[in-house]
Scaffold this active site. Sequence first.
Site, PDB file in Angstrom:
ATOM      1  N   GLU A  50       0.839  -1.195   0.000  1.00  0.00           N
ATOM      2  CA  GLU A  50       0.000   0.000   0.000  1.00  0.00           C
ATOM      3  C   GLU A  50       0.875   1.247   0.000  1.00  0.00           C
ATOM      4  O   GLU A  50       1.895   1.288   0.676  1.00  0.00           O
ATOM      5  CB  GLU A  50      -0.865  -0.055   1.268  1.00  0.00           C
ATOM      6  CG  GLU A  50      -2.031   0.880   1.285  1.00  0.00           C
ATOM      7  CD  GLU A  50      -2.915   0.664   2.535  1.00  0.00           C
ATOM      8  OE1 GLU A  50      -3.301  -0.480   2.843  1.00  0.00           O
ATOM      9  OE2 GLU A  50      -3.200   1.661   3.193  1.00  0.00           O
TER      10      GLU A  50
ATOM     11  N   ASP B  75       0.206   5.244   0.730  1.00  0.00           N
ATOM     12  CA  ASP B  75      -0.875   6.061   1.293  1.00  0.00           C
ATOM     13  C   ASP B  75      -0.600   7.539   1.423  1.00  0.00           C
ATOM     14  O   ASP B  75       0.432   7.922   1.983  1.00  0.00           O
ATOM     15  CB  ASP B  75      -1.073   5.706   2.778  1.00  0.00           C
ATOM     16  CG  ASP B  75      -1.771   4.416   2.986  1.00  0.00           C
ATOM     17  OD1 ASP B  75      -2.457   3.973   2.082  1.00  0.00           O
ATOM     18  OD2 ASP B  75      -1.626   3.865   4.088  1.00  0.00           O
TER      19      ASP B  75
ATOM     20  N   TRP C 160      -9.328  10.392  16.633  1.00  0.00           N
ATOM     21  CA  TRP C 160      -7.870  10.534  16.618  1.00  0.00           C
ATOM     22  C   TRP C 160      -7.317  11.589  15.654  1.00  0.00           C
ATOM     23  O   TRP C 160      -6.179  12.054  15.828  1.00  0.00           O
ATOM     24  CB  TRP C 160      -7.197   9.183  16.295  1.00  0.00           C
ATOM     25  CG  TRP C 160      -7.610   8.604  14.966  1.00  0.00           C
ATOM     26  CD1 TRP C 160      -8.664   7.754  14.755  1.00  0.00           C
ATOM     27  CD2 TRP C 160      -7.020   8.831  13.675  1.00  0.00           C
ATOM     28  NE1 TRP C 160      -8.773   7.452  13.411  1.00  0.00           N
ATOM     29  CE2 TRP C 160      -7.772   8.090  12.736  1.00  0.00           C
ATOM     30  CE3 TRP C 160      -5.930   9.599  13.226  1.00  0.00           C
ATOM     31  CZ2 TRP C 160      -7.469   8.092  11.368  1.00  0.00           C
ATOM     32  CZ3 TRP C 160      -5.624   9.594  11.855  1.00  0.00           C
ATOM     33  CH2 TRP C 160      -6.390   8.832  10.950  1.00  0.00           C
TER      34      TRP C 160
ATOM     35  N   GLY D 253      -4.839  14.697  17.759  1.00  0.00           N
ATOM     36  CA  GLY D 253      -4.933  13.442  18.492  1.00  0.00           C
ATOM     37  C   GLY D 253      -6.322  13.144  19.044  1.00  0.00           C
ATOM     38  O   GLY D 253      -6.470  12.368  19.987  1.00  0.00           O
TER      39      GLY D 253
ATOM     40  N   ASN E  24       2.243   6.754   4.391  1.00  0.00           N
ATOM     41  CA  ASN E  24       2.706   5.454   4.885  1.00  0.00           C
ATOM     42  C   ASN E  24       2.994   4.548   3.686  1.00  0.00           C
ATOM     43  O   ASN E  24       2.473   4.778   2.591  1.00  0.00           O
ATOM     44  CB  ASN E  24       1.632   4.822   5.787  1.00  0.00           C
ATOM     45  CG  ASN E  24       2.206   3.838   6.799  1.00  0.00           C
ATOM     46  OD1 ASN E  24       3.378   3.481   6.743  1.00  0.00           O
ATOM     47  ND2 ASN E  24       1.366   3.397   7.710  1.00  0.00           N
TER      48      ASN E  24
ATOM     49  N   HIS F 224      -0.561  12.826   6.048  1.00  0.00           N
ATOM     50  CA  HIS F 224      -0.031  11.617   6.665  1.00  0.00           C
ATOM     51  C   HIS F 224       0.341  10.665   5.525  1.00  0.00           C
ATOM     52  O   HIS F 224      -0.450  10.468   4.608  1.00  0.00           O
ATOM     53  CB  HIS F 224      -1.153  11.044   7.534  1.00  0.00           C
ATOM     54  CG  HIS F 224      -0.888   9.737   8.161  1.00  0.00           C
ATOM     55  ND1 HIS F 224      -0.461   9.618   9.467  1.00  0.00           N
ATOM     56  CD2 HIS F 224      -1.015   8.476   7.687  1.00  0.00           C
ATOM     57  CE1 HIS F 224      -0.328   8.337   9.771  1.00  0.00           C
ATOM     58  NE2 HIS F 224      -0.658   7.627   8.718  1.00  0.00           N
TER      59      HIS F 224
ATOM     60  N   ARG G 212       5.281   2.845   8.853  1.00  0.00           N
ATOM     61  CA  ARG G 212       6.335   3.693   8.280  1.00  0.00           C
ATOM     62  C   ARG G 212       5.779   5.102   8.058  1.00  0.00           C
ATOM     63  O   ARG G 212       5.890   5.670   6.977  1.00  0.00           O
ATOM     64  CB  ARG G 212       6.796   3.122   6.937  1.00  0.00           C
ATOM     65  CG  ARG G 212       7.381   1.728   7.032  1.00  0.00           C
ATOM     66  CD  ARG G 212       8.053   1.357   5.727  1.00  0.00           C
ATOM     67  NE  ARG G 212       8.716   0.086   5.815  1.00  0.00           N
ATOM     68  CZ  ARG G 212       8.208  -1.070   5.381  1.00  0.00           C
ATOM     69  NH1 ARG G 212       7.019  -1.104   4.817  1.00  0.00           N
ATOM     70  NH2 ARG G 212       8.894  -2.184   5.510  1.00  0.00           N
ATOM     71  N   GLU G 213       5.180   5.647   9.109  1.00  0.00           N
ATOM     72  CA  GLU G 213       4.481   6.913   8.956  1.00  0.00           C
ATOM     73  C   GLU G 213       5.439   8.103   8.886  1.00  0.00           C
ATOM     74  O   GLU G 213       6.390   8.197   9.660  1.00  0.00           O
ATOM     75  CB  GLU G 213       3.531   7.152  10.138  1.00  0.00           C
ATOM     76  CG  GLU G 213       2.425   6.116  10.286  1.00  0.00           C
ATOM     77  CD  GLU G 213       2.846   4.890  11.084  1.00  0.00           C
ATOM     78  OE1 GLU G 213       4.037   4.789  11.472  1.00  0.00           O
ATOM     79  OE2 GLU G 213       1.978   4.028  11.307  1.00  0.00           O
TER      80      GLU G 213
ATOM     81  N   GLU H   7      -2.916  10.402   3.449  1.00  0.00           N
ATOM     82  CA  GLU H   7      -4.155  10.688   4.186  1.00  0.00           C
ATOM     83  C   GLU H   7      -4.110  12.151   4.595  1.00  0.00           C
ATOM     84  O   GLU H   7      -3.080  12.633   5.064  1.00  0.00           O
ATOM     85  CB  GLU H   7      -4.270   9.822   5.449  1.00  0.00           C
ATOM     86  CG  GLU H   7      -4.815   8.442   5.183  1.00  0.00           C
ATOM     87  CD  GLU H   7      -4.988   7.606   6.438  1.00  0.00           C
ATOM     88  OE1 GLU H   7      -5.073   8.161   7.553  1.00  0.00           O
ATOM     89  OE2 GLU H   7      -5.027   6.379   6.284  1.00  0.00           O
TER      90      GLU H   7
END
Length: 287
Positions: free
Chosen positions: A102, A104, A196, A200, A121, A119, A130-131, A106
Amino acid sequence: MASRNYALLLMFFTFLTITSMAVYANNYFQHFDITWGEGRGKIVNNGELLTLSLDNYSGSGFQSKNQYLFGKIDMQLKLVPGNSAGTVTAYYLSSEGSSHDEIDFEFLGNLTGEPYTIHTNVYTQGKGEREQQFHLWFDPTADFHTFSVLWNPQTIVFSVDNTPIREFKNLGNLGVPFPKSQPMKLYSSIWNADQWATRGGLIKTDWSQAPFVASYRNFNANACTVSVNGSPGPCHTGKSDFGPWMSQNLDRNGEERLKWVQKNYMIYNYCTDTKRFPDGFPKECNA
Ligand SMILES: *[C@@H]1O[C@H](CO)[C@@H](O)[C@H](O)[C@H]1NC(C)=O
Ligand SMILES: *[C@@H]1O[C@H](CO)[C@@H](O)[C@H](O)[C@H]1NC(C)=O
């Protein structure tokens, strides 16, 4: 005879031109299916624009009809304007199955005037973690901006308006798995993640601002498509078999831009999170 061949050749080139132009006109009907959201996802303007929306009942999403195995994929997105806190717009390539790969993007919404968080990954063989996260050097809700993934056998590069923000190199030689055999579809969706997403989870979605709408246009895939039965299909470069993207790496200017983004706009990097990896970072972090 010669002139007849010439006429055929001309017809052939006319045909090629039309197919490569078709990438821009009507492309959303041609390339995507709205997969969920009961009417909250829409393709409008003769297929030139796609919108996804989220309200307190549901989000929505779409996926590509094609599967891709390597490519340079560009999409222009305009993210939810105003108070988008609590909303997440995901835009990613993914294969299927438990050991899926994948890539990504976001987009985590925020209060009016506060920065979106981008974000990113990379999952290989079912494992992510692996963000990397970034803020942007512009307001991604004011206009359309191009978010791209370059994916070839050497590297994966995430870019924003042609500025690379992240690179995941093929370090197969060091034993780091790299996505190279599982075809991926392109997906996007918008949903509520106010537990989240924003600071956060501190800031909740303000439903009085709904519907929350993200827009998409000018999809362009210079990519190898794979047919449903898994056999490799043609690489749609509009010109020859493979475009230059297949062997592309970051050039010096790209490296410089990447460093600029990482220095000024990166807000999280798993490769520097010592709390999370007390016994040492993943191998790709030290390469
Ligand atoms: C959703 O929002 C509408 C309009 O604000 C409201 O009337 C409705 O009760 C809400 N529904 C739910 C399930 O929260
Ligand atoms: C929202 O804004 C705050 C304050 O500027 C920032 O710390 C945060 O990274 C932003 N993004 C999200 C998704 O919370």
